[in-house]
Structure formats: structure tokens, C-alpha cells
Design an enzyme around this catalytic site. Structure first.
Site, mmCIF file in Angstrom:
data_model
loop_
_atom_site.group_PDB
_atom_site.id
_atom_site.type_symbol
_atom_site.label_atom_id
_atom_site.label_comp_id
_atom_site.label_asym_id
_atom_site.label_seq_id
_atom_site.Cartn_x
_atom_site.Cartn_y
_atom_site.Cartn_z
ATOM 1 N N THR A 40 0.833 -1.208 0.000
ATOM 2 C CA THR A 40 0.000 0.000 0.000
ATOM 3 C C THR A 40 0.865 1.255 0.000
ATOM 4 O O THR A 40 0.606 2.216 -0.729
ATOM 5 C CB THR A 40 -0.909 0.004 1.250
ATOM 6 O OG1 THR A 40 -1.681 -1.191 1.235
ATOM 7 C CG2 THR A 40 -1.823 1.201 1.289
ATOM 8 N N HIS A 43 2.370 1.852 -3.366
ATOM 9 C CA HIS A 43 1.396 2.452 -4.291
ATOM 10 C C HIS A 43 1.297 3.962 -4.062
ATOM 11 O O HIS A 43 1.242 4.748 -5.005
ATOM 12 C CB HIS A 43 0.003 1.846 -4.100
ATOM 13 C CG HIS A 43 -0.111 0.424 -4.549
ATOM 14 N ND1 HIS A 43 0.081 0.045 -5.851
ATOM 15 C CD2 HIS A 43 -0.414 -0.703 -3.875
ATOM 16 C CE1 HIS A 43 -0.097 -1.269 -5.956
ATOM 17 N NE2 HIS A 43 -0.386 -1.754 -4.770
#
Ligand SMILES: [Zn+2]
Ligand SMILES: [Zn+2]
EC number: 1.1.1.103
Length: 342
Positions: A40, A43
Site C-alpha cells: 500500500t 502504491h
């Protein structure tokens, strides 16, 4: 305090000074000791399509951490200053049908720490007391820092009973590796794991996989033969989000096989639905951790001797965050830890 911040809607992260978070009623203020870098966070750093749609700047990122309680807000009675804690990174609404029924991991209004609100890549983080997990037995600090993804692994691996079963895991990233260790520990007969990185497959062998298969030069069917399976895998744990992995998994399941799917595909893709129907395969989507049954399971699995230390392959001081993020983004090693005390 220092924090790793996504300042603007563009690639990159900055280590900057931000105000310490305020402690409201029911909150716990935690001095962060170590954090784990998650997909995460990668990203958000690279500012891909998902991040552009999801993140409002500025934002302190990060959700995997261990720390020490330094202050508790009004009404917090069961968490003491000085306690060593990690945090559940999904903050739930408490009011929807699933929350009211005690199925908080199924909340429709989840807010993610370091995604929808300021996170843990900082010297201090605030969380509601209901999201704080106290480590009641001593846990290695690096392992405690990755309880959040360890929880993904436990939630996925223990979704279906696997004592004596043959388990296939597609994807040997940190969560796939931890799931392999959990499946072994929990009594699977064999655990085969696939990846295209030799470094990751070597880690899988270290952590106890029966067979670590490089799918760039062998098929899952080859692996099945090598393990001597006659009817296919009983349990599949999909950790890669890749269409070819899911298709190959479906093709190699036994009748009545069960698949838990944690890998997040980036787009729609076709699968052999006729095979799913005629082989009577169950597919279950997994997101997050059960609150707090998974956390209980994690703590007792470690107490029972589960060893996750081979999964941690990178350790950096927080000022070296660029090198740490590059390491985590390489797709070759295991989990990367940032130390916030150096
Ligand atoms: Zn994570
Ligand atoms: Zn809810």
C-alpha cells in the site's frame, strides 16, 4: 515530530516536521519504535491509479507498526502507559449491520490508517483504544512491527481447516511467505508456493515450504507431480493478484477444493467458471483481519513457536527511507523494516 508524508499529488515521499497528533477522548498516543513497509505504501509513493483515486494530500502514510504507549485519552482504562502495542489499521464505523453483529472486518465504512487518515510512519501516532493491540507476551520488535500483514496471512491461511491438507500458495511475497509458515505450523501435509523470484523462493524454503516452484520455468501441474498428489490441491491461497496464477490455481484444485484470495487484481480477467462449477470449488475473498480473533491467533501462534524472522530481510533507519522503499519495491526480498528510534 518527524514523519514520512505524501505532500503533493505526485510521485515521491518527504521526511518532514509535522505537529504531534492530538489525543482525544478514547485515544491512545503511541511512540513509534519500528514500522513495516507495505505494498500500500509503495502504491502511495509511486502515485499510481489507485493512489490518485484514494489519497488526499497531505497525508502521513504507513500502517504497520509497533510502539510504546506514552499517553491515554479520557476514558481509556485498560491500556497502560508504557505498554508495547501494535495497531489494527482498519478503523470501523461501529454502527453498520456487520459492526453491530461483531463482524467488524466486514464493515462497509472502514477508514485505513495511513490511507484515509494520518498514519504510523512518524515518531508518534494516535489510534482509538479499540484499535490498539497490547503485546502481553514479549515479541521480537521487528515481528511486532508486521502484525498487520501477518494478520492478513493468518486470516487467509486459516480461512479453511488445513490439517493434513495439501496447500498451494501463489505468490511468495512477505504475506505469502508468512502464510506458508502458518500453514506448515497449523498442520498442512504439504505446502507448495510459487513465485518468479529465486530470492523469494529461497526464503520460502527457509520458512518450511515443501516445494518452492519457479513458475517461469515449471508449471503448477509439474509441482503437483513432484509432490506426488493424485487429485490436486485441497486449499489454495492466492497472494499475487495475477490472472495467470488464479487460472492455474483453479486448474489444479481437487474437487471440492477451497480458495482464499487475498491478492488484489488490478483489473477484470476471465477464469474457467465451468471448471469452478463442475469441480465445486469455493472461492472466498479476504480483506484485512478479523477483529480481534485473527490478532489473538497471531499472538498464540508466535507463543507456540511459529518463527517469522526469516521473512524480514531489510532493516533501515527512518532517515534512509528512500533506500528502504527501493528495497521493498524490488520484488525480490521479504519484509523491510524502518527503525524510528535511531
Ligand atoms: Zn500493510
Ligand atoms: Zn461498520
Amino acid at each position: 515530530m518527524k514523519a514520512l508524508v505524501k505532500e503533493k499529488a505526485e510521485p515521491g515521499l518527504a521526511l518532514v516536521d509535522v505537529p504531534e497528533p492530538a489525543v482525544g477522548p478514547g485515544d491512545v498516543l503511541i511512540k513509534v519504535l519500528r514500522t513495516g513497509i507495505c505494498g500500500t505504501d509503495l502504491h502511495i509513493r509511486s502515485w499510481d491509479g489507485w493512489a490518485q483515486q484514494t489519497i488526499s494530500t497531505p497525508l502521513v502514510i504507513g500502517h504497520e507498526f509497533v510502539g510504546e504507549v506514552v499517553e491515554t485519552g479520557q476514558g481509556v482504562t485498560d491500556i497502560a502507559v508504557g505498554a508495547r502495542v501494535s495497531g489494527e489499521g482498519h478503523l470501523v464505523c461501529g454502527k453498520c449491520r456487520n459492526c453491530l453483529a461483531g463482524r467488524r472486518h466486514l464493515c462497509r465504512a472502514t477508514v485505513g490508517l495511513g490511507v484515509g487518515r494520518d498514519g504510523a510512519f512518524a515518531q508518534y501516532v494516535v489510534l482509538p483504544a479499540s484499535n490498539v493491540w497490547v503485546h502481553r507476551v514479549p515479541v521480537d520488535l521487528d515481528v511486532a512491527a508486521i502484525f498487520d500483514p501477518f494478520g492478513n496471512a493468518v486470516h487467509t491461511a486459516l480461512s479453511f481447516p488445513l490439517v493434513g491438507e495439501d496447500v498451494l500458495i501463489t505468490g511468495a511475497g512477505p504475506i505469502g511467505l508468512m502464510a506458508a509458515a502458518v500453514a506448515r505450523h497449523a498442520g498442512a501435509r504439504s505446502v507448495m508456493i510459487t513465485d518468479v523470484s529465486e530470492e523469494r523462493l529461497e526464503l520460502a524454503r527457509k520458512i518450511g515450504a515443501s516445494l518452492a516452484l519457479n513458475v517461469s520455468d515449471a508449471s503448477i501441474a509439474d509441482g503437483q507431480r513432484e509432490l506426488g498428489l493424485r487429485e490436486g490441491f485441497d486449499i489454495g491461497l492466492e497472494m499475487s493478484g495475477r490472472p495467470e496464477a488464479m487460472r492455474d490455481m483453479i486448474a489444479n484444485m481437487t474437487h471440492g477444493g477451497r480458495i482464499a484470495m487475498l491478492g488484489l487484481p488490478s483489473e477484470d480477467f476471465p477464469v474457467d467458471w465451468a471448471r469452478i462449477v463442475t469441480s465445486m470449488i469455493t472461492i472466498k475473498g479476504i480483506y484485512g483481519r478479523e477483529m480481534y480473533e485473527t490478532w489473538y491467533a497471531m499472538s498464540v501462534l508466535l507463543e507456540g513457536g511459529l518463527d517469522l524472522t526469516p521473512v524480514i530481510t531489510g532493516r533501515y533507519g527512518y532517515r534512509d527511507f528512500e533506500a528502504a522503499f527501493a528495497d521493498a519495491a524490488s520484488g525480490r526480498g521479504g519484509k523491510v523494516i524502518l527503525d524510528w528510534t535511531v
